[in-house]
Design a protein around this motif. Structure first.
Motif, PDB file in Angstrom:
ATOM      1  N   ILE A 184     -11.065   9.254  26.442  1.00 29.97           N
ATOM      2  CA  ILE A 184     -10.630   8.251  25.475  1.00 29.97           C
ATOM      3  C   ILE A 184      -9.111   8.151  25.520  1.00 29.97           C
ATOM      4  O   ILE A 184      -8.404   9.124  25.231  1.00 29.97           O
ATOM      5  CB  ILE A 184     -11.072   8.592  24.038  1.00 29.97           C
ATOM      6  CG1 ILE A 184     -12.585   8.866  23.977  1.00 29.97           C
ATOM      7  CG2 ILE A 184     -10.681   7.462  23.086  1.00 29.97           C
ATOM      8  CD1 ILE A 184     -13.451   7.694  24.363  1.00 29.97           C
ATOM      9  N   ILE A 185      -8.614   6.980  25.891  1.00 32.76           N
ATOM     10  CA  ILE A 185      -7.176   6.725  25.902  1.00 32.76           C
ATOM     11  C   ILE A 185      -6.828   6.065  24.567  1.00 32.76           C
ATOM     12  O   ILE A 185      -7.371   5.023  24.214  1.00 32.76           O
ATOM     13  CB  ILE A 185      -6.780   5.801  27.067  1.00 32.76           C
ATOM     14  CG1 ILE A 185      -7.286   6.362  28.398  1.00 32.76           C
ATOM     15  CG2 ILE A 185      -5.271   5.587  27.088  1.00 32.76           C
ATOM     16  CD1 ILE A 185      -6.686   7.679  28.805  1.00 32.76           C
ATOM     17  N   GLY A 186      -5.910   6.690  23.827  1.00 33.12           N
ATOM     18  CA  GLY A 186      -5.620   6.236  22.472  1.00 33.12           C
ATOM     19  C   GLY A 186      -6.509   6.934  21.469  1.00 33.12           C
ATOM     20  O   GLY A 186      -6.952   6.343  20.482  1.00 33.12           O
ATOM     21  N   SER A 187      -6.758   8.205  21.707  1.00 28.10           N
ATOM     22  CA  SER A 187      -7.751   8.960  20.925  1.00 28.10           C
ATOM     23  C   SER A 187      -7.293   9.300  19.514  1.00 28.10           C
ATOM     24  O   SER A 187      -8.098   9.753  18.701  1.00 28.10           O
ATOM     25  CB  SER A 187      -8.119  10.258  21.662  1.00 28.10           C
ATOM     26  OG  SER A 187      -6.961  11.052  21.871  1.00 28.10           O
ATOM     27  N   SER A 188      -6.013   9.083  19.197  1.00 31.95           N
ATOM     28  CA  SER A 188      -5.550   9.403  17.844  1.00 31.95           C
ATOM     29  C   SER A 188      -5.562   8.185  16.926  1.00 31.95           C
ATOM     30  O   SER A 188      -5.334   8.306  15.728  1.00 31.95           O
ATOM     31  CB  SER A 188      -4.132   9.988  17.889  1.00 31.95           C
ATOM     32  OG  SER A 188      -3.207   9.021  18.366  1.00 31.95           O
ATOM     33  N   GLY A 189      -5.836   7.002  17.479  1.00 28.94           N
ATOM     34  CA  GLY A 189      -5.890   5.797  16.666  1.00 28.94           C
ATOM     35  C   GLY A 189      -7.179   5.699  15.882  1.00 28.94           C
ATOM     36  O   GLY A 189      -8.088   6.533  16.023  1.00 28.94           O
ATOM     37  N   GLY A 190      -7.295   4.662  15.054  1.00 23.48           N
ATOM     38  CA  GLY A 190      -8.473   4.521  14.197  1.00 23.48           C
ATOM     39  C   GLY A 190      -9.768   4.448  14.980  1.00 23.48           C
ATOM     40  O   GLY A 190     -10.706   5.216  14.723  1.00 23.48           O
ATOM     41  N   ILE A 191      -9.847   3.549  15.940  1.00 16.39           N
ATOM     42  CA  ILE A 191     -11.075   3.406  16.725  1.00 16.39           C
ATOM     43  C   ILE A 191     -11.198   4.549  17.717  1.00 16.39           C
ATOM     44  O   ILE A 191     -12.281   5.092  17.923  1.00 16.39           O
ATOM     45  CB  ILE A 191     -11.104   2.044  17.434  1.00 16.39           C
ATOM     46  CG1 ILE A 191     -11.163   0.914  16.401  1.00 16.39           C
ATOM     47  CG2 ILE A 191     -12.295   1.948  18.383  1.00 16.39           C
ATOM     48  CD1 ILE A 191     -11.129  -0.476  16.999  1.00 16.39           C
ATOM     49  N   GLY A 192     -10.091   4.942  18.342  1.00 17.09           N
ATOM     50  CA  GLY A 192     -10.141   6.027  19.322  1.00 17.09           C
ATOM     51  C   GLY A 192     -10.626   7.339  18.734  1.00 17.09           C
ATOM     52  O   GLY A 192     -11.449   8.033  19.344  1.00 17.09           O
TER      53      GLY A 192
ATOM     54  N   SER B  29       0.856   9.916  20.362  1.00 15.53           N
ATOM     55  CA  SER B  29       1.344  10.805  19.309  1.00 15.53           C
ATOM     56  C   SER B  29       1.063  12.274  19.609  1.00 15.53           C
ATOM     57  O   SER B  29       1.865  13.147  19.263  1.00 15.53           O
ATOM     58  CB  SER B  29       0.723  10.415  17.962  1.00 15.53           C
ATOM     59  OG  SER B  29      -0.684  10.550  18.002  1.00 15.53           O
ATOM     60  N   ARG B  30      -0.044  12.551  20.270  1.00 11.10           N
ATOM     61  CA  ARG B  30      -0.429  13.947  20.508  1.00 11.10           C
ATOM     62  C   ARG B  30      -0.032  14.455  21.896  1.00 11.10           C
ATOM     63  O   ARG B  30       0.246  15.641  22.079  1.00 11.10           O
ATOM     64  CB  ARG B  30      -1.940  14.108  20.338  1.00 11.10           C
ATOM     65  CG  ARG B  30      -2.424  13.868  18.913  1.00 11.10           C
ATOM     66  CD  ARG B  30      -3.934  13.923  18.830  1.00 11.10           C
ATOM     67  NE  ARG B  30      -4.415  13.603  17.492  1.00 11.10           N
ATOM     68  CZ  ARG B  30      -5.688  13.387  17.191  1.00 11.10           C
ATOM     69  NH1 ARG B  30      -6.620  13.461  18.138  1.00 11.10           N
ATOM     70  NH2 ARG B  30      -6.036  13.096  15.947  1.00 11.10           N
ATOM     71  N   ASP B  31      -0.040  13.562  22.883  1.00 11.62           N
ATOM     72  CA  ASP B  31       0.162  13.997  24.261  1.00 11.62           C
ATOM     73  C   ASP B  31       1.366  13.355  24.942  1.00 11.62           C
ATOM     74  O   ASP B  31       1.649  13.645  26.100  1.00 11.62           O
ATOM     75  CB  ASP B  31      -1.097  13.688  25.089  1.00 11.62           C
ATOM     76  CG  ASP B  31      -2.353  14.233  24.435  1.00 11.62           C
ATOM     77  OD1 ASP B  31      -2.539  15.459  24.468  1.00 11.62           O
ATOM     78  OD2 ASP B  31      -3.135  13.430  23.882  1.00 11.62           O
ATOM     79  N   GLY B  32       2.044  12.460  24.234  1.00  5.07           N
ATOM     80  CA  GLY B  32       3.191  11.802  24.827  1.00  5.07           C
ATOM     81  C   GLY B  32       2.843  10.745  25.863  1.00  5.07           C
ATOM     82  O   GLY B  32       3.709  10.319  26.636  1.00  5.07           O
ATOM     83  N   LEU B  33       1.597  10.305  25.882  1.00  9.87           N
ATOM     84  CA  LEU B  33       1.182   9.295  26.857  1.00  9.87           C
ATOM     85  C   LEU B  33       1.696   7.917  26.447  1.00  9.87           C
ATOM     86  O   LEU B  33       1.361   7.407  25.382  1.00  9.87           O
ATOM     87  CB  LEU B  33      -0.341   9.263  26.967  1.00  9.87           C
ATOM     88  CG  LEU B  33      -0.916   8.113  27.809  1.00  9.87           C
ATOM     89  CD1 LEU B  33      -0.447   8.218  29.256  1.00  9.87           C
ATOM     90  CD2 LEU B  33      -2.435   8.098  27.732  1.00  9.87           C
TER      91      LEU B  33
ATOM     92  N   GLN C 216       1.195  10.832  35.439  1.00  7.62           N
ATOM     93  CA  GLN C 216       1.263  12.263  35.155  1.00  7.62           C
ATOM     94  C   GLN C 216       0.077  12.719  34.308  1.00  7.62           C
ATOM     95  O   GLN C 216      -0.555  13.735  34.608  1.00  7.62           O
ATOM     96  CB  GLN C 216       2.567  12.586  34.428  1.00  7.62           C
ATOM     97  CG  GLN C 216       2.716  14.069  34.088  1.00  7.62           C
ATOM     98  CD  GLN C 216       4.039  14.375  33.393  1.00  7.62           C
ATOM     99  OE1 GLN C 216       4.708  13.471  32.888  1.00  7.62           O
ATOM    100  NE2 GLN C 216       4.421  15.629  33.360  1.00  7.62           N
ATOM    101  N   ALA C 217      -0.248  11.947  33.261  1.00  5.42           N
ATOM    102  CA  ALA C 217      -1.332  12.347  32.359  1.00  5.42           C
ATOM    103  C   ALA C 217      -2.692  12.312  33.050  1.00  5.42           C
ATOM    104  O   ALA C 217      -3.483  13.258  32.933  1.00  5.42           O
ATOM    105  CB  ALA C 217      -1.347  11.436  31.136  1.00  5.42           C
ATOM    106  N   LEU C 218      -2.960  11.244  33.771  1.00  3.13           N
ATOM    107  CA  LEU C 218      -4.261  11.121  34.426  1.00  3.13           C
ATOM    108  C   LEU C 218      -4.334  11.978  35.686  1.00  3.13           C
ATOM    109  O   LEU C 218      -5.418  12.437  36.073  1.00  3.13           O
ATOM    110  CB  LEU C 218      -4.554   9.661  34.753  1.00  3.13           C
ATOM    111  CG  LEU C 218      -4.703   8.730  33.543  1.00  3.13           C
ATOM    112  CD1 LEU C 218      -5.108   7.331  33.980  1.00  3.13           C
ATOM    113  CD2 LEU C 218      -5.704   9.277  32.536  1.00  3.13           C
ATOM    114  N   GLY C 219      -3.178  12.198  36.314  1.00  5.64           N
ATOM    115  CA  GLY C 219      -3.159  13.037  37.507  1.00  5.64           C
ATOM    116  C   GLY C 219      -3.499  14.486  37.215  1.00  5.64           C
ATOM    117  O   GLY C 219      -3.900  15.236  38.119  1.00  5.64           O
ATOM    118  N   ALA C 220      -3.357  14.892  35.970  1.00  3.87           N
ATOM    119  CA  ALA C 220      -3.661  16.266  35.585  1.00  3.87           C
ATOM    120  C   ALA C 220      -5.146  16.483  35.295  1.00  3.87           C
ATOM    121  O   ALA C 220      -5.578  17.611  35.058  1.00  3.87           O
ATOM    122  CB  ALA C 220      -2.847  16.649  34.356  1.00  3.87           C
ATOM    123  N   LEU C 221      -5.941  15.401  35.305  1.00  2.00           N
ATOM    124  CA  LEU C 221      -7.365  15.492  34.987  1.00  2.00           C
ATOM    125  C   LEU C 221      -8.200  15.588  36.261  1.00  2.00           C
ATOM    126  O   LEU C 221      -7.827  15.075  37.306  1.00  2.00           O
ATOM    127  CB  LEU C 221      -7.800  14.274  34.166  1.00  2.00           C
ATOM    128  CG  LEU C 221      -7.039  14.030  32.856  1.00  2.00           C
ATOM    129  CD1 LEU C 221      -7.568  12.772  32.182  1.00  2.00           C
ATOM    130  CD2 LEU C 221      -7.167  15.232  31.929  1.00  2.00           C
TER     131      LEU C 221
END
Length: 221
Positions: free
Chosen positions: A6-14, A34-38, A48-53
């Motif tokens: 989930i991209i945007g997992s800290s938002g209302g729908i996410g 807000s949580r991961d700096g993405l 960087q974020a997706l490359g770590a997965l």
């Protein structure tokens, strides 16, 4: 469904999607600004974020977006259009999901059913626009729809069972919409998440590249 991103997992729908999937027993990986700096508008950040997965993920859901950026409200008239506000809308609502999909392709399985979905909006429909206004937001979502439609065609050649779709969640009770709901009926974010996942559950690869609302009805381009 076993693994979801989930991209945007800290938002209302996410966050509601994350909670709902977790209760289903799905392993959920969430990324947010807000949580991961993405920053989905910055390709280096996305890479960087997706490359770590590792993956694979049988669901990748982009739940990012904004109706108002830096205080720029949806335009009621052509007189209110500014280059800065329009570019900001495109960067977040069109470029962001596009960069995510670019760098998430390797995380989608080549075989077996998988889904890439991004939040769009009915106001991004050209065929359903009878009111005008909201120029920057409308056009950024229309551009997102075109990008997803084209991507579905390309990915369909290598990922035969992939479903790549745009989704309209309805008017959801979040900070995103609270200034603009007026007399429109709204739904709580957890209910919206259930609705969207039910739509995705019912789709087949033959429906890839299309635009659906929260009831599973196809929205005109």
């Amino acid at each position: 469904m076993e693994n979801a991103l989930i991209i945007g997992s800290s938002g209302g729908i996410g966050s509601a999607l994350t909670d709902t999937l977790t209760t289903r027993g799905v392993t959920v990986t969430g990324l947010s600004r807000s949580r991961d700096g993405l920053d989905v508008t910055d390709e280096a950040s996305v890479e960087q974020a997706l490359g770590a997965l590792e993956g694979p993920f049988d669901l990748i859901f982009v739940a990012t977006g904004a109706l108002e950026i830096d205080g720029a409200e949806p335009e009621k008239s052509l007189r209110h259009i500014t280059a800065e506000a329009m570019i900001d809308q495109f960067k977040l609502n069109t470029v962001g999901p596009s960069l995510v999909l670019k760098h998430a392709m390797r995380l989608l399985p080549r075989k077996g059913r998988s889904v890439f979905a991004a939040l769009s909006a009915r106001v991004g429909s050209i065929g359903d626009n009878n009111l005008g206004g909201w120029y920057s937001y409308r056009t950024s979502k229309a551009a997102l729809n075109q990008m997803l439609h084209g991507a579905a065609i390309e990915l369909g050649r290598t990922h035969k069972d992939l479903i790549c779709v745009a989704l309209h969640p309805g008017t959801v009770e979040t900070s995103f919409t609270e200034k603009y709901v007026a007399n429109h009926p709204t739904v709580p974010a957890p209910e919206a998440a259930q609705n969207l996942l039910s739509v995705l559950d019912g789709l087949t690869p033959e429906q890839t590249g299309k635009f659906f609302d929260w009831q599973g009805k196809e929205v005109p381009w």
